[in-house]
Scaffold this active site. Structure first.
Site, PDB file in Angstrom:
ATOM      1  N   ASP A  33     -20.532  22.581 -11.517  1.00  0.00           N
ATOM      2  CA  ASP A  33     -20.434  23.325 -10.258  1.00  0.00           C
ATOM      3  C   ASP A  33     -21.636  23.068  -9.381  1.00  0.00           C
ATOM      4  OD1 ASP A  33     -18.313  24.956 -11.005  1.00  0.00           O
ATOM      5  OD2 ASP A  33     -19.654  26.443 -11.886  1.00  0.00           O
ATOM      6  N   LYS A  55     -18.262  23.750  -4.948  1.00  0.00           N
ATOM      7  CA  LYS A  55     -17.660  24.131  -3.663  1.00  0.00           C
ATOM      8  C   LYS A  55     -18.062  23.164  -2.569  1.00  0.00           C
ATOM      9  CE  LYS A  55     -15.886  28.489  -4.206  1.00  0.00           C
ATOM     10  NZ  LYS A  55     -16.665  29.452  -4.953  1.00  0.00           N
ATOM     11  N   MET A 165     -23.023  37.452  -5.122  1.00  0.00           N
ATOM     12  CA  MET A 165     -22.120  36.996  -4.062  1.00  0.00           C
ATOM     13  C   MET A 165     -22.026  37.998  -2.910  1.00  0.00           C
ATOM     14  SD  MET A 165     -19.027  35.285  -6.256  1.00  0.00           S
ATOM     15  CE  MET A 165     -18.871  36.570  -7.473  1.00  0.00           C
TER      16      MET A 165
HETATM   17  N1  SAH Z   1     -21.935  32.941 -13.527  1.00  0.00           N
HETATM   18  C1  SAH Z   1     -23.048  33.128 -12.627  1.00  0.00           C
HETATM   19  C2  SAH Z   1     -22.634  33.826 -11.359  1.00  0.00           C
HETATM   20  C3  SAH Z   1     -21.646  33.069 -10.513  1.00  0.00           C
HETATM   21  S1  SAH Z   1     -21.278  33.876  -9.021  1.00  0.00           S
HETATM   22  C4  SAH Z   1     -24.164  33.884 -13.330  1.00  0.00           C
HETATM   23  O1  SAH Z   1     -23.974  34.399 -14.426  1.00  0.00           O
HETATM   24  O2  SAH Z   1     -25.267  33.928 -12.783  1.00  0.00           O
HETATM   25  C5  SAH Z   1     -22.432  33.112  -7.923  1.00  0.00           C
HETATM   26  C6  SAH Z   1     -23.476  34.108  -7.500  1.00  0.00           C
HETATM   27  O3  SAH Z   1     -24.498  34.186  -8.471  1.00  0.00           O
HETATM   28  C7  SAH Z   1     -24.208  33.739  -6.232  1.00  0.00           C
HETATM   29  O4  SAH Z   1     -23.482  34.102  -5.085  1.00  0.00           O
HETATM   30  C8  SAH Z   1     -25.477  34.549  -6.374  1.00  0.00           C
HETATM   31  O5  SAH Z   1     -25.241  35.895  -6.062  1.00  0.00           O
HETATM   32  C9  SAH Z   1     -25.725  34.460  -7.849  1.00  0.00           C
HETATM   33  N2  SAH Z   1     -26.659  33.376  -8.200  1.00  0.00           N
HETATM   34  C10 SAH Z   1     -26.435  32.378  -9.055  1.00  0.00           C
HETATM   35  N3  SAH Z   1     -27.544  31.606  -9.170  1.00  0.00           N
HETATM   36  C11 SAH Z   1     -28.483  32.164  -8.388  1.00  0.00           C
HETATM   37  C12 SAH Z   1     -29.836  31.870  -8.094  1.00  0.00           C
HETATM   38  N4  SAH Z   1     -30.447  30.822  -8.644  1.00  0.00           N
HETATM   39  N5  SAH Z   1     -30.507  32.668  -7.255  1.00  0.00           N
HETATM   40  C13 SAH Z   1     -29.917  33.719  -6.691  1.00  0.00           C
HETATM   41  N6  SAH Z   1     -28.633  34.048  -6.916  1.00  0.00           N
HETATM   42  C14 SAH Z   1     -27.925  33.287  -7.775  1.00  0.00           C
END
Ligand code: SAH
Length: 473
Positions: A33, A55, A165
């Site tokens: 991803d 995306k 998100m």
């Molecule tokens: N499975 C992932 C989440 C996926 S949804 C997890 O467990 O972290 C995607 C969301 O995750 C983004 O919109 C943001 O809110 C958050 N996110 C993921 N990586 C991030 C990062 N490095 N810094 C800040 N937010 C992050």
């Protein structure tokens, strides 16, 4: 074969699990991803198929069904597949849907959990999600506009609310939580690009959340724990400063690490790209020396001419070039302390014209970029060598997109390690409020000619000298 749903962690490549990394190093296919850290892909073995399903602009977005199909199809032809997902696969990662599709298709799968951004990003920003006496509940919720979250119910839970998100909806979320009874002065934080060198965290109150400038990906936290500030990443002499690193894609790592280690927020914006040229075959094949003056020349050499060239010794300019060579199993025999090609010429031995056979003993092969570098050839010839050179690649400027231009305009320092970087910044050079930090006098002159207001020149041609220039600014 098996599909492994592997959590990559939130951004810092070191946050993948040992099990996840082991699978990544041995699998046949990686399906990844946008939020999976790119550095991890470098861990895959040669020949591993890398499929980007991240995306993209709306029109060409890959559907979940298409991703499921890729996983099923690859596994069914006997390949071991790692489905690498940001954070944890089952926390808002649609990993559950993928597992269902695999189960439905009769494909074996395993899940390797990861550090979720909901917890890991906040830890890197100095915020423990629970804290004795302050918060004993943790709610993790999606802020996506398509979700059906009952914000008033979330508000009633109290404790810590972590929103993924939710960046673009943050104003509406703030209002809904207030409507649900969360006081408007409740401490909050928003952390963008957490655990990466781009990490930026900002603190505010719930009432201010909608007005704080922020872009995805970001984690929002609402609750009393947000006033704890156990920060350790965004510390150091460059804390609060942002640095744009304008090297060619894949070449920025070292500078990014140096600045990141000093607490700066680093934005990598490649302003040039490498184009490989058609290379004429060589008549000679044996050389006393092979000379590389950039990591790119090493890489292009190994993908084009390496099979037809034998060198007795290898000389390089720059640590990164030595590392690129080492990754092909060869240690450099000669390297100047500085990044300068002239210094390589200075320490280069004189040819021994009296040497008897073999004829290769006075010959150097120098694979190089089409741009410049003629001075090395002259210098080596003056030392009695016969230099055979080939132009393997050229560097062309890349046009920056709007988002990148905004980042350049908003940052404190822009590093310029080659004159070609300036070209890509083009017309905006005169408007950049930050300081251009140039590796060489040539780039500095170009920058001033284009109207740059603040220009610094590093004392040596080395990445460390660039960092020193920024530290002393
Ligand atoms: N499975 C992932 C989440 C996926 S949804 C997890 O467990 O972290 C995607 C969301 O995750 C983004 O919109 C943001 O809110 C958050 N996110 C993921 N990586 C991030 C990062 N490095 N810094 C800040 N937010 C992050």
């Amino acid at each position: 074969m098996t599909v492994y749903l592997v959590g990559a962690g939130p951004g810092d490549p070191g946050l993948i699990t040992v099990k996840g990394l082991e699978l990544l190093r041995t699998c046949d296919v990686v399906v990844y991803d946008r939020l999976a850290p790119g550095e991890l892909l470098a861990e895959t073995r040669a020949g591993c198929e890398l499929i980007d399903v991240g995306k993209r602009p709306k029109a060409s977005e890959i559907t979940q069904e298409a991703i499921n199909e890729i996983l099923v199809d690859r596994a069914k032809i006997g390949l071991s597949v790692v489905r690498l997902k940001g954070g944890d696969p089952y926390v808002f990662g649609r990993g559950g849907e993928e597992a269902q599709a695999l189960a439905h298709a009769g494909v074996d799968f395993e899940v390797v959990p990861g550090v979720t951004s909901a917890v890991g990003v906040l830890a890197y920003a100095g915020i423990p999600v629970t804290h004795r006496g302050i918060s004993d509940t943790l709610t993790i919720v999606t802020g996506h506009e398509d979700s059906n979250v009952d914000w008033e119910a979330v508000a009633k839970v109290t404790g810590t609310i972590v929103i993924l998100m939710g960046t673009t909806q943050r104003e509406a979320i703030s209002k809904s939580l207030q409507a649900g009874g969360v006081p408007q002065d409740t401490p909050c934080a928003i952390v963008e690009w957490g655990t990466t060198t781009r990490q930026r965290s900002q603190r505010c109150t719930l009432a201010e959340l909608g007005q704080i400038p922020a872009r995805p990906p970001a984690v929002i936290v609402v609750g009393q724990v947000s006033q704890l500030n156990l920060a350790w990443l965004e510390r150091g002499p460059l804390a609060g400063k942002s640095v744009v690193v304008t090297r060619t894609k894949g070449r920025a790592g070292e500078l990014t690490r140096l600045f990141g280690g000093l607490g700066a927020r680093v934005l990598e914006i490649p302003t040039t790209q490498t184009e490989v040229l058609d290379v004429a075959p060589l008549e000679e094949s044996e050389f006393e020396w092979v000379v590389f003056s950039s990591p790119t020349s090493v890489e292009v050499f190994y993908s084009t001419l390496a099979g037809s060239v034998v060198g007795s010794h290898y000389a390089v300019v720059g640590q990164a070039t030595a590392q690129a060579l080492a990754s092909h199993g060869i240690a450099a025999d000669l390297m100047p302390d500085s990044f300068s090609a002239q210094d390589l010429v200075a320490i280069f031995p004189h040819a021994q014209p009296t040497n008897p056979e073999p004829i290769s003993s006075n010959r150097i092969f120098y694979p190089k970029s089409q741009i410049g570098r003629e001075r090395i050839i002259k210098g080596l010839e003056n030392k009695g060598w016969e230099v055979v050179s080939r132009d393997l690649y050229t560097t062309v400027p890349l046009k920056l997109d709007e988002q990148q231009l905004r980042e350049v305009m908003g940052c404190d320092f822009i590093t310029i390690t080659a004159s070609s970087n300036i070209e890509s910044l083009g017309e905006i050079v005169s408007e950049i409020p930050g300081t251009l930090v140039c590796m060489g006098e040539q780039s500095a002159q170009d920058a001033r000619r284009l109207g740059a207001k603040k220009v610094l020149v590093a004392r040596h041609q080395s990445l460390n000298a660039i960092v020193e220039a920024v530290l002393s600014a």
